[in-house]
Design a protein around this motif. Structure first.
Motif, PDB file in Angstrom:
ATOM      1  N   ASP A   4      43.182  34.126  30.087  1.00 30.62           N
ATOM      2  CA  ASP A   4      43.369  34.275  31.520  1.00 30.62           C
ATOM      3  C   ASP A   4      44.013  32.999  32.071  1.00 30.62           C
ATOM      4  N   GLN A  99      46.130  37.501  30.310  1.00 35.54           N
ATOM      5  CA  GLN A  99      45.365  38.698  30.640  1.00 35.54           C
ATOM      6  C   GLN A  99      43.989  38.256  31.115  1.00 35.54           C
ATOM      7  N   GLY A 100      43.459  38.993  32.075  1.00 35.33           N
ATOM      8  CA  GLY A 100      42.145  38.672  32.598  1.00 35.33           C
ATOM      9  C   GLY A 100      42.097  38.814  34.111  1.00 35.33           C
ATOM     10  N   LYS A 101      40.974  38.416  34.673  1.00 35.69           N
ATOM     11  CA  LYS A 101      40.718  38.592  36.100  1.00 35.69           C
ATOM     12  C   LYS A 101      41.729  37.846  36.972  1.00 35.69           C
ATOM     13  N   LYS A 102      41.998  36.579  36.664  1.00 39.83           N
ATOM     14  CA  LYS A 102      42.941  35.784  37.457  1.00 39.83           C
ATOM     15  C   LYS A 102      44.370  36.297  37.281  1.00 39.83           C
ATOM     16  N   GLU A 104      45.212  39.411  36.812  1.00 40.41           N
ATOM     17  CA  GLU A 104      45.292  40.589  37.684  1.00 40.41           C
ATOM     18  C   GLU A 104      45.360  40.164  39.148  1.00 40.41           C
ATOM     19  N   GLU A 105      44.584  39.159  39.497  1.00 40.03           N
ATOM     20  CA  GLU A 105      44.571  38.686  40.880  1.00 40.03           C
ATOM     21  C   GLU A 105      45.941  38.141  41.296  1.00 40.03           C
TER      22      GLU A 105
END
Length: 124
Positions: A4, A99-102, A104-105
């Motif tokens: 991420d 890839q990951g939450k950040k 996507e954010e």
């Protein structure tokens, strides 16, 4: 394995990779190189600060990107196609590297910022 977006170094990697593509892009590259005549040594650190502030609330970005985009639009008309292409390149670059939450954010934030920029720039 992709990680991420965790810190400024990751933001710098993303921004550098993205703008390396932009500089030679057939659809939007000319807006940066020929019309805006971007000084990359000044622009890239501003973009690091901008995206770091967006993701990590660093409060280290100062500037008004809306004014810059309106000035650019007055010099060379931008269209929805330009904004859509910028979005596509940005999302593609994020997906290649992270890839990951950040991750996507930052993609969601970029799309929202781009939509607001497009609306305000093209309607002025």
């Amino acid at each position: 394995m992709k990680t991420d977006i965790r810190h400024r170094k990751d933001i710098e990697k993303l921004v550098n990779t993205f703008y390396d593509k932009v500089k030679t892009d057939e659809v939007i590259g000319y807006l940066f190189t020929d019309v805006a005549k971007v000084n990359w040594e000044l622009h890239l650190p501003k973009m690091y600060d901008f995206w770091e502030n967006i993701l990590f609330f660093s409060a280290n970005y100062e500037g008004n990107p809306m004014v810059k985009h309106k000035e650019l639009h007055q010099k060379s008309t931008m269209t929805k196609t330009h904004f859509d292409h910028w979005n596509q390149l940005f999302i593609q670059t994020v997906d290649e590297l992270f890839q990951g939450k950040k991750a996507e954010e930052i993609k969601n934030r970029a799309l929202n910022i781009s939509a607001a920029m497009m609306y305000k720039t093209l309607s002025s």
